[in-house]
Structures are given as structure tokens and as C-alpha cells.
Design a protein around this motif. Sequence first.
Motif, short mmCIF file in Angstrom:
data_model
loop_
_atom_site.label_atom_id
_atom_site.label_comp_id
_atom_site.label_asym_id
_atom_site.label_seq_id
_atom_site.Cartn_x
_atom_site.Cartn_y
_atom_site.Cartn_z
N GLY A 151 0.75 -1.31 0.09
CA GLY A 151 0.01 0.09 0.00
C GLY A 151 0.82 1.10 -0.02
N THR B 209 13.23 -9.17 3.06
CA THR B 209 12.50 -10.00 3.84
C THR B 209 13.56 -11.20 4.23
N TYR C 43 11.65 -3.02 12.35
CA TYR C 43 12.69 -3.51 11.27
C TYR C 43 14.20 -3.95 12.00
N PHE D 100 13.87 1.14 -2.32
CA PHE D 100 12.45 2.36 -2.09
C PHE D 100 13.05 3.60 -1.62
N TYR E 77 15.31 -2.61 1.20
CA TYR E 77 14.33 -3.30 2.20
C TYR E 77 14.31 -4.79 1.69
N ARG F 163 1.68 12.42 10.13
CA ARG F 163 2.68 11.69 10.79
C ARG F 163 3.90 12.48 11.16
N SER G 92 11.25 -7.15 8.38
CA SER G 92 12.17 -6.84 7.42
C SER G 92 13.54 -6.30 7.92
N ILE H 193 5.37 -5.44 2.36
CA ILE H 193 6.42 -5.01 1.44
C ILE H 193 5.87 -4.17 0.27
N GLU H 194 6.67 -3.65 -0.44
CA GLU H 194 6.36 -2.79 -1.50
C GLU H 194 6.37 -3.46 -2.89
N SER I 94 2.93 4.65 0.81
CA SER I 94 3.42 4.99 2.02
C SER I 94 2.55 6.11 2.68
N GLY J 13 8.75 -6.42 -4.57
CA GLY J 13 9.14 -7.44 -3.72
C GLY J 13 7.86 -8.35 -3.76
#
Length: 206
Positions: free
Chosen positions: A12, A83, A53, A76, A81, A137, A37, A102-103, A14, A106
Amino acid sequence: MNRKGLIIVVSGFSGVGKGTLMKELIKRYDRYALSVSATTRCPRPGEENGREYFFVSNEEFERLIEENGLIEHAGFVNHYYGTPRKFVEDKLSDGIDVILEIEIQGARQIKKQYPDAVLLFVMPPSAIELKNRLIGRGTESAEVIDKRLKRAKEEAVGIEDYDYIVVNDDLDECVQKVHQIIDAAHHAPFRNIDFINTIRNELFEL
Ligand code: 5GP
């Protein structure tokens, strides 16, 4: 029916709130494990090494790739990044669903290696709401926010490759929806071939 552990890929844009959504899902249901990750980006305030992370250097990240310690990795917005392999393989063999937040690059690597994987994309209620959440944020500079929004435009092109989308408007509803989708995915015939064949064989032996 024997329930096999599945990889659930959650992507999804950022700022869409995937992190909060996944933490809530894990809290509510004990049949899911969240993969942590490795990344070369710096921790944000409140993030802990080993929880959000594994924060590693570029050299450590490259070593992980060389040792085949990652099942996928991607760049990214200036950072890497990936796994870690062992956690995912251990949970799957215990019959537990593993969630990878993950993006999109990936996600594609995972689908190739694990055709069983369920790919889910979390959508914001609107683009302006996404921008407001990223700004609200308060963890990234205006420049990084711009880069992340630019990346969102690129990622938006690949959403059709996912199996499901969910809208993260009301957190509670969204968590339930994600759980229902995963549950339904477990019931797809192609994920239950062994069970189907067992019943077929039993029928012939009647
Ligand atoms: P953030 O810096 O906001 O925590 O994460 C940036 C992006 O990297 C998010 O889209 C997140 O889903 C993605 N990401 C986090 N961990 C991994 C990973 O292990 N592999 C890949 N391919 N993407 C990841």
C-alpha cells in the motif's frame, strides 16, 4: 481440511496505515505472524531494532543478499528493504500464515517464488487523505514526502496485479476485512489440491 501456512503480502502507498493495520491484525488473531524486514534506512522516533525492522548498514544488507538470507529485496526511496528467509520458512512449516508488509517489486518476486501467496493492496479513501496522513505523521521531511507521493503514483499502476484491495478508512472494519479475505483465500481449490485429491481417491475406493 489441512490448513497450510500461506504468505500474505500486504502492500500500500506510504502513509496509508499498513503498519497500524498489521499490528492490530496480529494482536487480534494468533494465527498470523508478522515478518520483520531488514532495512538500511534509519529508525524513526519510537521504532526499535528487531521490532519494526532490523536496521542494518549497506554492508550488512549486501552480506544478507550474498548469503541468500533474504527471500526478496528492493530499493525504495534511497534505501534497501528485504525479507529475512528463515523466519518465513519456519512459520510456513509450522502452518502459520506469515504477513509480509512490503512494496510492489518485492510482492512480484514473492508471487514468482510462492504462487500460493495472497497479494493484498491497502488503498486510502482518497488521494488527499493519503497526503494528509503522510504530512500528519510528521516523521519525514517535505522532500521525502514528495518522493513517497511520487512513488505512490508509480505503484498505483501495478495494483491490478494484486489479488485483493481493501480501503483503510475505519481501522476496525479494515482489520476484519483483511482477516475475512485471508480466510476465504485458504478455501480456494488451488490451495487445497492435496485435500481434493485425497477425497477423489477415497471416492474411487468406495
Ligand atoms: P517505510 O520506510 O515507510 O517503513 O517503508 C517503505 C516501503 O518499504 C513500504 O512500502 C514498505 O511496505 C516497504 N517495505 C518494508 N519492508 C520491506 C521488505 O522487506 N521488502 C520490500 N520489498 N519492501 C519492504
